[in-house]
Design a protein around this motif. Structure first.
Motif, PDB file in Angstrom:
ATOM      1  N   SER A   1       0.980  -1.279  -0.205  1.00  0.00           N
ATOM      2  CA  SER A   1       0.152   0.031   0.040  1.00  0.00           C
ATOM      3  C   SER A   1       0.938   1.329  -0.009  1.00  0.00           C
ATOM      4  O   SER A   1       1.942   1.226   0.673  1.00  0.00           O
ATOM      5  N   PRO A   2       0.504   2.232  -0.806  1.00  0.00           N
ATOM      6  CA  PRO A   2       1.118   3.518  -0.885  1.00  0.00           C
ATOM      7  C   PRO A   2       1.473   4.100   0.498  1.00  0.00           C
ATOM      8  O   PRO A   2       2.228   4.917   0.619  1.00  0.00           O
ATOM      9  N   ASP A   3       0.504   3.991   1.460  1.00  0.00           N
ATOM     10  CA  ASP A   3       0.482   4.634   2.495  1.00  0.00           C
ATOM     11  C   ASP A   3       1.261   3.783   3.757  1.00  0.00           C
ATOM     12  O   ASP A   3       1.255   4.128   4.849  1.00  0.00           O
TER      13      ASP A   3
ATOM     14  N   MET B   1      -4.208  -6.679 -10.263  1.00  0.00           N
ATOM     15  CA  MET B   1      -5.462  -5.760 -10.257  1.00  0.00           C
ATOM     16  C   MET B   1      -6.163  -5.385 -11.446  1.00  0.00           C
ATOM     17  O   MET B   1      -7.363  -5.485 -11.767  1.00  0.00           O
TER      18      MET B   1
ATOM     19  N   GLY C   1     -10.839  -2.769 -11.563  1.00  0.00           N
ATOM     20  CA  GLY C   1      -9.529  -3.240 -11.368  1.00  0.00           C
ATOM     21  C   GLY C   1      -8.921  -2.587  -9.865  1.00  0.00           C
ATOM     22  O   GLY C   1      -7.878  -2.175  -9.929  1.00  0.00           O
ATOM     23  N   GLN C   2      -9.771  -2.630  -8.816  1.00  0.00           N
ATOM     24  CA  GLN C   2      -9.220  -2.018  -7.603  1.00  0.00           C
ATOM     25  C   GLN C   2      -9.431  -3.062  -6.679  1.00  0.00           C
ATOM     26  O   GLN C   2     -10.072  -3.956  -6.553  1.00  0.00           O
TER      27      GLN C   2
HETATM   28  N1  GTB Z   1     -15.330   3.364  -4.825  1.00  0.00           N
HETATM   29  C1  GTB Z   1     -14.265   2.340  -4.703  1.00  0.00           C
HETATM   30  C2  GTB Z   1     -14.528   1.603  -3.198  1.00  0.00           C
HETATM   31  O1  GTB Z   1     -14.934   2.439  -2.460  1.00  0.00           O
HETATM   32  O2  GTB Z   1     -14.370   0.590  -3.025  1.00  0.00           O
HETATM   33  C3  GTB Z   1     -12.743   2.774  -4.797  1.00  0.00           C
HETATM   34  C4  GTB Z   1     -11.995   1.681  -4.687  1.00  0.00           C
HETATM   35  C5  GTB Z   1     -10.408   2.648  -4.892  1.00  0.00           C
HETATM   36  O3  GTB Z   1     -10.389   3.469  -5.101  1.00  0.00           O
HETATM   37  N2  GTB Z   1      -9.395   1.409  -4.576  1.00  0.00           N
HETATM   38  C6  GTB Z   1      -8.118   1.982  -4.621  1.00  0.00           C
HETATM   39  C7  GTB Z   1      -7.466   1.035  -5.743  1.00  0.00           C
HETATM   40  O4  GTB Z   1      -7.545  -0.013  -5.793  1.00  0.00           O
HETATM   41  C8  GTB Z   1      -7.599   1.709  -3.387  1.00  0.00           C
HETATM   42  S1  GTB Z   1      -8.186   2.671  -1.935  1.00  0.00           S
HETATM   43  N3  GTB Z   1      -6.594   1.714  -6.419  1.00  0.00           N
HETATM   44  C9  GTB Z   1      -5.629   1.378  -7.549  1.00  0.00           C
HETATM   45  C10 GTB Z   1      -6.341   1.708  -8.764  1.00  0.00           C
HETATM   46  O5  GTB Z   1      -7.218   2.462  -9.260  1.00  0.00           O
HETATM   47  O6  GTB Z   1      -5.519   1.277 -10.008  1.00  0.00           O
HETATM   48  C11 GTB Z   1      -7.378   4.226  -2.502  1.00  0.00           C
HETATM   49  C12 GTB Z   1      -6.356   4.730  -1.722  1.00  0.00           C
HETATM   50  C13 GTB Z   1      -4.966   4.355  -2.119  1.00  0.00           C
HETATM   51  C14 GTB Z   1      -4.160   4.435  -1.372  1.00  0.00           C
HETATM   52  C15 GTB Z   1      -4.092   5.537  -0.421  1.00  0.00           C
HETATM   53  N4  GTB Z   1      -2.910   5.777   0.556  1.00  0.00           N
HETATM   54  O7  GTB Z   1      -1.848   5.052   0.338  1.00  0.00           O
HETATM   55  O8  GTB Z   1      -2.800   6.974   1.318  1.00  0.00           O
HETATM   56  C16 GTB Z   1      -5.290   5.985  -0.049  1.00  0.00           C
HETATM   57  C17 GTB Z   1      -6.428   5.709  -0.631  1.00  0.00           C
END
Ligand code: GTB
Length: 217
Positions: A11-13, A45, A57-58
């Motif tokens: 995870s980026p965080d 993903m 893809g999330q």
């Molecule tokens: N509307 C959907 C939901 O609520 O499930 C949104 C899902 C979503 O945005 N997923 C993101 C994802 O898979 C991860 S959570 N992204 C990859 C892509 O789209 O290719 C968003 C997120 C990621 C990382 C941080 N961070 O590191 O701070 C915060 C939030």
């Protein structure tokens, strides 16, 4: 079957509870429902196996016998409807809790996400310095309204609900922005959420993924 959710392999965080699997983990912990986690890379993903579960893809996704879900809000609602403790039993209380879930995701989260995306992706753009105060103002407008509604109450409605769970995860995304500090009752509200044992278990589990993946030393 024990439900399986998906989460970032890295995870980026760095596992600080900001990715959206956190809200699903927290809901499952509140519900006392055991779950397994399948970690996925950014590449995986976008591959057909994951796209079959999540059209965009999330993460997160959720699988149990006969059911696959995507969208964190839908997953939290599904968990809340099957276990006591996340939405009130009475119909009106349940409807209000769901309204707060939608408010968190549809009304409060969008300006917060728009601001964080600008901070992450647009920092080097010539117009960034001009745009940021406008994005800050949009966030502050929502926080002022939310802060007024919450007042001195512990939670948004009668007792802790899935609405609070989602709202706390949404507000946490503002950590480090310096904005939250202007709303002491919202800071205390977030702290109350983070103090819940179920939150702590979910947070520790997400952090453990990053710790396990991080190179030693
Ligand atoms: N509307 C959907 C939901 O609520 O499930 C949104 C899902 C979503 O945005 N997923 C993101 C994802 O898979 C991860 S959570 N992204 C990859 C892509 O789209 O290719 C968003 C997120 C990621 C990382 C941080 N961070 O590191 O701070 C915060 C939030």
């Amino acid at each position: 079957m024990t439900p399986i959710i998906t989460a970032f392999e890295r995870s980026p965080d760095r596992g600080r509870g900001l990715a959206r699997d956190m809200r699903v983990r927290w809901a499952l912990e509140e519900a006392g429902q055991a779950y397994d986690v399948r970690l996925v890379s950014f590449e995986a993903m976008k591959e057909p196996a994951h796209l079959a579960l999540h059209p965009f893809g999330q993460i997160p996704t959720y699988e149990e016998a006969g059911l696959a879900l995507f969208e964190s809000g839908a997953i939290v609602l599904h968990v809340a409807e099957r276990h006591p403790g996340l939405v009130p039993a009475d119909a009106n209380g349940r409807a209000r809790a769901i309204a707060w879930m939608f408010a968190a995701l549809n009304t409060v989260e969008p300006p917060i996400v728009e601001r964080s995306m600008a901070v992450i992706l647009e920092r080097d753009e010539p117009w960034y310095e001009e745009r940021l105060p406008m994005l800050d103002d949009r966030v502050r407008a929502r926080l002022s309204e939310l802060s007024s509604r919450l007042g001195d109450a512990e939670w948004l409605d009668d007792g802790f609900s899935a609405g609070d769970l989602l709202m706390v995860t949404v507000l946490r995304r503002l950590g480090g922005s310096g904005i939250l500090e202007d709303y002491p009752n919202l800071c205390a509200y977030i702290a109350r959420g983070e103090a819940r044992p179920a939150y702590k278990r979910a947070f520790d589990a997400q952090l453990a993924v990053f710790a396990a993946a991080a190179p030693a030393g």
